[in-house]
Design an enzyme around this catalytic site. Structure first.
Site, short mmCIF file in Angstrom:
data_model
loop_
_atom_site.label_atom_id
_atom_site.label_comp_id
_atom_site.label_asym_id
_atom_site.label_seq_id
_atom_site.Cartn_x
_atom_site.Cartn_y
_atom_site.Cartn_z
N SER A 49 -2.96 23.92 -36.70
CA SER A 49 -2.72 25.05 -37.11
C SER A 49 -1.41 26.20 -37.25
CB SER A 49 -4.01 26.22 -37.56
OG SER A 49 -3.62 26.70 -35.42
N GLU A 50 -1.29 25.36 -36.08
CA GLU A 50 -0.13 25.97 -35.62
C GLU A 50 1.70 25.92 -36.53
OE1 GLU A 50 3.88 25.43 -32.11
OE2 GLU A 50 1.94 24.28 -31.57
N GLU A 51 2.17 24.84 -36.98
CA GLU A 51 2.34 24.09 -37.86
C GLU A 51 2.36 25.45 -39.58
OE1 GLU A 51 3.15 21.58 -41.41
OE2 GLU A 51 1.68 22.08 -40.07
#
Ligand SMILES: *[C@@H]1O[C@H](CO)[C@@H](O)[C@H](O)[C@H]1NC(C)=O
Ligand SMILES: *[C@@H]1O[C@H](CO)[C@@H](O)[C@H](O)[C@H]1NC(C)=O
Ligand SMILES: *[C@@H]1O[C@H](CO)[C@@H](O)[C@H](O)[C@H]1NC(C)=O
Ligand SMILES: *[C@@H]1O[C@H](CO)[C@@H](O)[C@H](O)[C@H]1NC(C)=O
Ligand SMILES: *[C@@H]1O[C@H](CO)[C@@H](O)[C@H](O)[C@H]1NC(C)=O
Ligand SMILES: *[C@@H]1O[C@H](CO)[C@@H](O)[C@H](O)[C@H]1NC(C)=O
Ligand SMILES: *[C@@H]1O[C@H](CO)[C@@H](O)[C@H](O)[C@H]1NC(C)=O
Length: 573
Positions: A468-470
């Protein structure tokens, strides 16, 4: 002219003298048309003859046997002359005068045509036309002289010259007899007609009667009356010619018919044929002439096989009698048009190289500009960090180690310590216990750039793909804030087809920077090509107004930042 002299001459012909005519330069053909039964002499005049020791030999037609030199013979050579005492119509033919000296050989041709003598008082109409000397002009209401062409060697003494017009002796106040000339005062139409001049030739006790028939016409206007040969070209002018080019220049001369001037080209007072005897680079051409009623037009050219440096500035003089005129060769003035074209090409070249230099050194120029003219005003954009560093976590031990070294040691060393940027690196700058998604979202908003490090797909980008970070980061970067993304390839990536659309888009739009260095922290310098590229894409370095060091040194990258210490101790995987 008895049988004895004829026999003598034949005897001398019996001892033929072989003459090599080859290698002789032909220098002109002269036509002579004369009436039979009169004595005639022709002088072989050529400038060479006059100032050099030469051997002159006369030949008839292509015979190898020279004309005999016995003065008793009807036809013979005497010095430079050929004599016919008198002419018979079988004397018609081509006569050659070969002028030889030690170095050169020249040949003059005379085409002699003998025509039957016409009866006293007969009109010349319908009869063969005589040489132009024998057609003369008187000008209305002018004083003008007729000339008796009786040219004989000096050993022949001319006397008792008489003039006849239409078989009657010319007498009266309007006529003055002077040497071989008859001066007609205030000519009128009645003076036209057929004249005969007659003289007595005395030679070694012999007397021969010589005469010329002259047909005289009357002209309204006086033209070209000068007796001095006139050189119509050259006119002491200069000629522009390229070095190494061939060149032919005519010397055009108008001379009165009775003048026996020779024509020649000279350089430095020497005939060009002699001056360039060895190289034969510059030669005098064969003389050509055209006869008009009262004057003759001559052309003799000078031919340069190729123009050499020594020819420039040297006068090449055309001589005839007392007249002379020269040409001077000049190097062509530089062409104005070629200047323009050259200038245009030079300007285009400068522009093209400027563009090339700019594109090649764009990064250096921008970096230099940033350090030379640091922006003093702080950008008020409410951001805290210069860049957010996004990187995948790799499964393999060695690669993972390299990635950590790059992200946690090298990036901070160069961008933070050397260049004074402020980075947000997840795993270093977040606080333990914070929700990762919140951390990313909040901090992404506080960053001016997104540094995204990618590895070839097979090695683990798939891992990142699910994070999800990306997605959050990219979403923020691309859609919400329009944040600039700096794509760094850890290894060269040929194929982006399996990459996420957003990454493909960034790669296509902004390209990627390829990591090329090693992973030793110590050797990193902001001045290498890789870091220059990264710095170029980073925001212009904000200079803390307090930092006087930077203003003085004009370098943004060699000072230590007053930022917080690089906290490597917080690194966690
Ligand atoms: C005849 O030619 C010779 C040599 O060419 C020259 O010296 C002489 O003056 C000429 N004579 C006449 C009358 O033209
Ligand atoms: C002219 O001819 C004579 C005899 O034929 C010869 O001895 C002499 O060398 C010649 N001179 C020149 C200049 O050719
Ligand atoms: C010589 O002159 C005659 C008459 O003018 C002419 O017919 C003939 O063609 C000329 N020959 C040469 C070789 O010029
Ligand atoms: C010289 O005369 C020739 C022949 O008539 C002519 O073709 C040429 O143009 C003339 N040259 C000059 C420079 O007057
Ligand atoms: C030109 O002639 C003079 C003498 O008349 C001579 O001293 C000089 O060397 C000659 N120049 C050249 C270039 O031959
Ligand atoms: C110059 O003279 C040479 C030799 O007589 C001749 O062949 C040539 O046609 C002449 N050139 C010109 C341009 O008159
Ligand atoms: C050209 O120069 C010669 C000397 O070489 C001179 O005698 C002649 O008068 C000059 N002609 C003109 C037209 O200036």
């Amino acid at each position: 002219m008895g049988a004895r002299s004829w026999l003598l001459c034949r005897l001398s012909l019996a001892l033929p003298l072989l003459v090599k005519a080859d290698g002789c330069k032909d220098i002109g053909l002269q036509n002579e048309t004369l009436e039979a039964d009169q004595p005639f002499a022709f002088n072989c005049t050529y400038p060479l003859v006059t100032f050099r020791e030469v051997n002159i030999t006369w030949y008839k037609n292509s015979s190898q046997v020279p004309l005999c030199k016995n003065t008793q013979s009807r036809v013979h050579q005497e010095k430079s002359w050929v004599l016919f005492l008198p002419l018979t119509w079988e004397d018609s033919g081509i006569y050659q005068c070969v002028v030889k000296n030690v170095n050169s050989c020249h040949r003059i041709h005379v085409n002699l045509t003998v025509v039957k003598r016409y009866p006293c008082g007969a009109s010349r109409k319908g009869l063969p036309s005589l040489s132009n000397e024998y057609k003369q002009i008187l000008y209305l209401r002018k004083d003008y002289s007729l000339i008796c062409y009786l040219n004989f060697p000096e050993s022949y003494v001319l006397d008792s010259i008489k003039w006849y017009k239409d078989c009657l002796e010319v007498k009266g106040e309007r006529f003055i007899f002077w040497e071989t000339k008859l001066l007609v005062i205030n000519a009128s139409v009645e003076d036209r007609g057929n004249y005969v001049c007659q003289a007595r030739l005395n030679h070694t006790g012999r007397q021969i009667t010589a005469f010329n028939s002259i047909s005289v016409s009357i002209a309204e206007r006086y033209e070209n009356g000068g007796r001095v040969p006139k050189i119509t070209y050259p006119k002491n002018n200069s000629i522009e010619v390229q070095l190494g080019a061939p060149l032919i220049v005519d010397c055009n001369i108008t001379d009165s018919r009775e003048n026996t001037n020779a024509r020649s080209w000279k350089v430095n007072g020497t005939l060009v044929d002699d001056y360039y005897r060895e190289s034969r680079r510059v030669r005098e051409g064969v003389e050509k002439s055209v006869s008009f009623q009262q004057y003759k037009f001559y052309t003799v050219n000078i031919t340069f096989l190729e123009v050499k440096m020594e020819d420039y500035g040297q006068p090449f003089v055309c001589h005839t009698g007392v007249s002379a005129a020269y040409i001077i060769l000049e190097l062509p003035a530089p062409d104005f048009r070629s200047y323009l074209i050259g200038g245009f090409i030079a300007l285009t070249g400068v522009a093209v190289s400027a563009v090339l230099i700019c594109s090649t050194f764009k990064i250096d120029i921008v970096l230099w500009y940033r350090s030379a003219f640091p922006s003093t005003g702080t950008v008020q954009d409410m951001k805290v960090y210069d860049a957010y560093v996004l990187y995948p976590k790799l499964p393999r031990e060695s690669q993972s180690h390299d990635m950590d070294t790059l992200v946690l040691k090298i990036l901070p060393e160069v961008l933070e310590r050397q260049c004074g940027y402020k980075l947000f690196i997840l795993g270093r700058d977040d606080f333990p216990g914070q929700a990762v998604a919140n951390v990313i979202d909040e901090n992404m908003r506080l960053c001016r750039r997104l540094i995204m490090i990618v590895v070839p797909e097979s090695q683990g980008f798939a891992l990142l793909k699910n994070m999800s970070e990306e997605q959050i980061a990219l979403y923020n970067a691309l859609i919400q804030d329009g944040t600039k993304v700096i794509l760094i390839e850890l290894e060269r990536i040929e194929d982006y087809t399996n990459m996420p659309e957003s990454v493909k888009y960034i790669k296509q739009k902004h390209g990627a920077i390829q990591w090329g260095g090693d992973f030793t922290e110590e050797s990193q310098s902001a001045k290498t090509k890789f870091w220059k590229k990264v710095r170029y894409h980073m925001p212009p370095k904000r200079c803390p107004p307090s930092s006087s060091v930077q203003l003085l040194t004009h370098t943004s990258c060699n000072h230590t930042t007053d930022r917080r210490e690089v906290n490597t101790g917080l690194i966690t995987q």
